[in-house]
Design a protein around this motif. Structure first.
Motif, PDB file in Angstrom:
ATOM      1  N   ALA A  44       0.830  -1.192   0.000  1.00 33.78           N
ATOM      2  CA  ALA A  44       0.000   0.000   0.000  1.00 33.78           C
ATOM      3  C   ALA A  44       0.871   1.250   0.000  1.00 33.78           C
ATOM      4  N   ARG A  45       0.295   2.349  -0.471  1.00 36.84           N
ATOM      5  CA  ARG A  45       1.007   3.616  -0.433  1.00 36.84           C
ATOM      6  C   ARG A  45       1.212   4.010   1.014  1.00 36.84           C
ATOM      7  N   GLU A  46       2.385   4.517   1.342  1.00 33.04           N
ATOM      8  CA  GLU A  46       2.673   4.900   2.710  1.00 33.04           C
ATOM      9  C   GLU A  46       3.197   6.328   2.794  1.00 33.04           C
ATOM     10  N   TYR A  47       2.948   6.920   3.922  1.00 36.03           N
ATOM     11  CA  TYR A  47       3.336   8.294   4.186  1.00 36.03           C
ATOM     12  C   TYR A  47       4.845   8.403   4.391  1.00 36.03           C
ATOM     13  N   VAL A  48       5.424   9.493   3.886  1.00 36.40           N
ATOM     14  CA  VAL A  48       6.854   9.738   4.063  1.00 36.40           C
ATOM     15  C   VAL A  48       7.104  11.049   4.828  1.00 36.40           C
ATOM     16  N   ALA A  49       6.544  12.169   4.338  1.00 32.95           N
ATOM     17  CA  ALA A  49       6.870  13.460   4.946  1.00 32.95           C
ATOM     18  C   ALA A  49       5.855  14.519   4.549  1.00 32.95           C
ATOM     19  N   THR A  50       5.760  15.559   5.371  1.00 33.65           N
ATOM     20  CA  THR A  50       4.925  16.730   5.104  1.00 33.65           C
ATOM     21  C   THR A  50       5.671  17.983   5.488  1.00 33.65           C
ATOM     22  N   ILE A  51       5.417  19.073   4.755  1.00 30.98           N
ATOM     23  CA  ILE A  51       5.938  20.382   5.104  1.00 30.98           C
ATOM     24  C   ILE A  51       4.791  21.384   5.008  1.00 30.98           C
ATOM     25  N   SER A  52       4.719  22.297   5.973  1.00 33.49           N
ATOM     26  CA  SER A  52       3.644  23.283   5.997  1.00 33.49           C
ATOM     27  C   SER A  52       3.825  24.302   4.872  1.00 33.49           C
ATOM     28  N   LYS A  53       2.825  25.156   4.691  1.00 36.08           N
ATOM     29  CA  LYS A  53       2.836  26.064   3.550  1.00 36.08           C
ATOM     30  C   LYS A  53       4.005  27.043   3.568  1.00 36.08           C
ATOM     31  N   SER A  54       4.454  27.425   4.739  1.00 37.22           N
ATOM     32  CA  SER A  54       5.579  28.363   4.834  1.00 37.22           C
ATOM     33  C   SER A  54       6.917  27.641   4.918  1.00 37.22           C
ATOM     34  N   GLY A  55       6.881  26.351   5.209  1.00 34.72           N
ATOM     35  CA  GLY A  55       8.109  25.597   5.448  1.00 34.72           C
ATOM     36  C   GLY A  55       8.539  25.618   6.892  1.00 34.72           C
ATOM     37  N   GLY A  56       7.757  26.260   7.747  1.00 37.11           N
ATOM     38  CA  GLY A  56       8.147  26.394   9.145  1.00 37.11           C
ATOM     39  C   GLY A  56       7.929  25.154   9.986  1.00 37.11           C
ATOM     40  N   ALA A  57       7.154  24.237   9.480  1.00 33.66           N
ATOM     41  CA  ALA A  57       6.896  22.993  10.204  1.00 33.66           C
ATOM     42  C   ALA A  57       7.049  21.815   9.260  1.00 33.66           C
ATOM     43  N   THR A  58       7.657  20.758   9.767  1.00 34.05           N
ATOM     44  CA  THR A  58       7.809  19.538   8.986  1.00 34.05           C
ATOM     45  C   THR A  58       7.460  18.330   9.837  1.00 34.05           C
ATOM     46  N   ASN A  59       7.177  17.237   9.159  1.00 33.60           N
ATOM     47  CA  ASN A  59       6.873  15.985   9.831  1.00 33.60           C
ATOM     48  C   ASN A  59       7.412  14.856   8.967  1.00 33.60           C
ATOM     49  N   LEU A  60       8.007  13.866   9.591  1.00 40.69           N
ATOM     50  CA  LEU A  60       8.588  12.748   8.860  1.00 40.69           C
ATOM     51  C   LEU A  60       8.118  11.433   9.468  1.00 40.69           C
ATOM     52  N   ALA A  61       7.930  10.444   8.628  1.00 41.39           N
ATOM     53  CA  ALA A  61       7.634   9.103   9.120  1.00 41.39           C
ATOM     54  C   ALA A  61       8.838   8.560   9.877  1.00 41.39           C
ATOM     55  N   ASP A  62       8.576   7.735  10.860  1.00 41.63           N
ATOM     56  CA  ASP A  62       9.661   7.192  11.674  1.00 41.63           C
ATOM     57  C   ASP A  62      10.681   6.432  10.834  1.00 41.63           C
ATOM     58  N   SER A  63      10.214   5.789   9.776  1.00 48.43           N
ATOM     59  CA  SER A  63      11.095   4.967   8.951  1.00 48.43           C
ATOM     60  C   SER A  63      12.141   5.775   8.190  1.00 48.43           C
ATOM     61  N   VAL A  64      11.943   7.084   8.083  1.00 49.70           N
ATOM     62  CA  VAL A  64      12.883   7.904   7.313  1.00 49.70           C
ATOM     63  C   VAL A  64      13.528   9.004   8.152  1.00 49.70           C
ATOM     64  N   LYS A  65      13.120   9.145   9.402  1.00 45.11           N
ATOM     65  CA  LYS A  65      13.704  10.176  10.256  1.00 45.11           C
ATOM     66  C   LYS A  65      15.205   9.979  10.383  1.00 45.11           C
ATOM     67  N   GLY A  66      15.921  11.097  10.290  1.00 41.47           N
ATOM     68  CA  GLY A  66      17.369  11.029  10.370  1.00 41.47           C
ATOM     69  C   GLY A  66      18.051  10.763   9.039  1.00 41.47           C
ATOM     70  N   ARG A  67      17.256  10.372   8.023  1.00 41.30           N
ATOM     71  CA  ARG A  67      17.821  10.094   6.694  1.00 41.30           C
ATOM     72  C   ARG A  67      17.228  11.010   5.617  1.00 41.30           C
ATOM     73  N   PHE A  68      15.968  11.321   5.720  1.00 38.71           N
ATOM     74  CA  PHE A  68      15.282  12.143   4.720  1.00 38.71           C
ATOM     75  C   PHE A  68      15.000  13.529   5.290  1.00 38.71           C
ATOM     76  N   THR A  69      14.983  14.520   4.405  1.00 40.47           N
ATOM     77  CA  THR A  69      14.622  15.885   4.772  1.00 40.47           C
ATOM     78  C   THR A  69      13.651  16.428   3.730  1.00 40.47           C
ATOM     79  N   ILE A  70      12.587  17.065   4.196  1.00 40.70           N
ATOM     80  CA  ILE A  70      11.652  17.719   3.281  1.00 40.70           C
ATOM     81  C   ILE A  70      11.868  19.225   3.367  1.00 40.70           C
ATOM     82  N   SER A  71      11.800  19.884   2.224  1.00 37.44           N
ATOM     83  CA  SER A  71      11.973  21.332   2.179  1.00 37.44           C
ATOM     84  C   SER A  71      11.157  21.891   1.023  1.00 37.44           C
ATOM     85  N   ARG A  72      11.119  23.206   0.916  1.00 35.60           N
ATOM     86  CA  ARG A  72      10.395  23.832  -0.185  1.00 35.60           C
ATOM     87  C   ARG A  72      10.985  25.196  -0.485  1.00 35.60           C
ATOM     88  N   ASN A  73      10.755  25.645  -1.710  1.00 33.58           N
ATOM     89  CA  ASN A  73      11.141  26.975  -2.142  1.00 33.58           C
ATOM     90  C   ASN A  73       9.894  27.598  -2.753  1.00 33.58           C
TER      91      ASN A  73
END
Length: 127
Positions: A44-73
């Protein structure tokens, strides 16, 4: 409507890195939280990461924490997923998604939270 196009996928050896991009068009990008999901073969499709509209808040799945980073421009209408220390189990099609974000939140983590989806980009990690 929001159109999303992912890029940056490919084949990489275990321990390597990739950066995925998600280019958005059609609506005001800075009004939308952005998310990344992935789907491995037969799973099944699984969640990886989210970033808020301003980029001020992020959330990562436990399976990728410490390895993946979400960002935006927001000036370039693009979201990113930096993936380091890749493992074979990270092999999947990666999808970006967008949802209207009135509260500046990164708490969206379910597929149903997101209204717009890209077509996906394949990431393959060899052992």
């Amino acid at each position: 409507q929001v159109q999303l196009v992912e890029s940056g996928g490919g084949l990489v050896q275990a321990g390597g890195s990739l950066r995925l991009s998600c280019a958005a068009s059609g609506r005001t990008f800075s009004n939308f939280a952005m998310g990344w999901f992935r789907q491995a073969p037969g799973k099944a499709r699984e969640y990886v990461a989210t970033i808020s509209k301003s980029g001020g808040a992020t959330n990562l799945a436990d399976s990728v924490k410490g390895r993946f980073t979400i960002s935006r421009n927001n000036a370039q209408n693009t979201a990113y997923l930096q993936m380091n220390s890749l493992k074979p189990e990270d092999t999947a099609i990666y999808y970006c998604a967008a949802t209207y974000d009135p509260w500046g939140s990164a708490s969206y983590s379910s597929e149903g939270n997101f209204d717009y989806w890209g077509q996906g980009t394949q990431v393959t990690v060899s052992s």
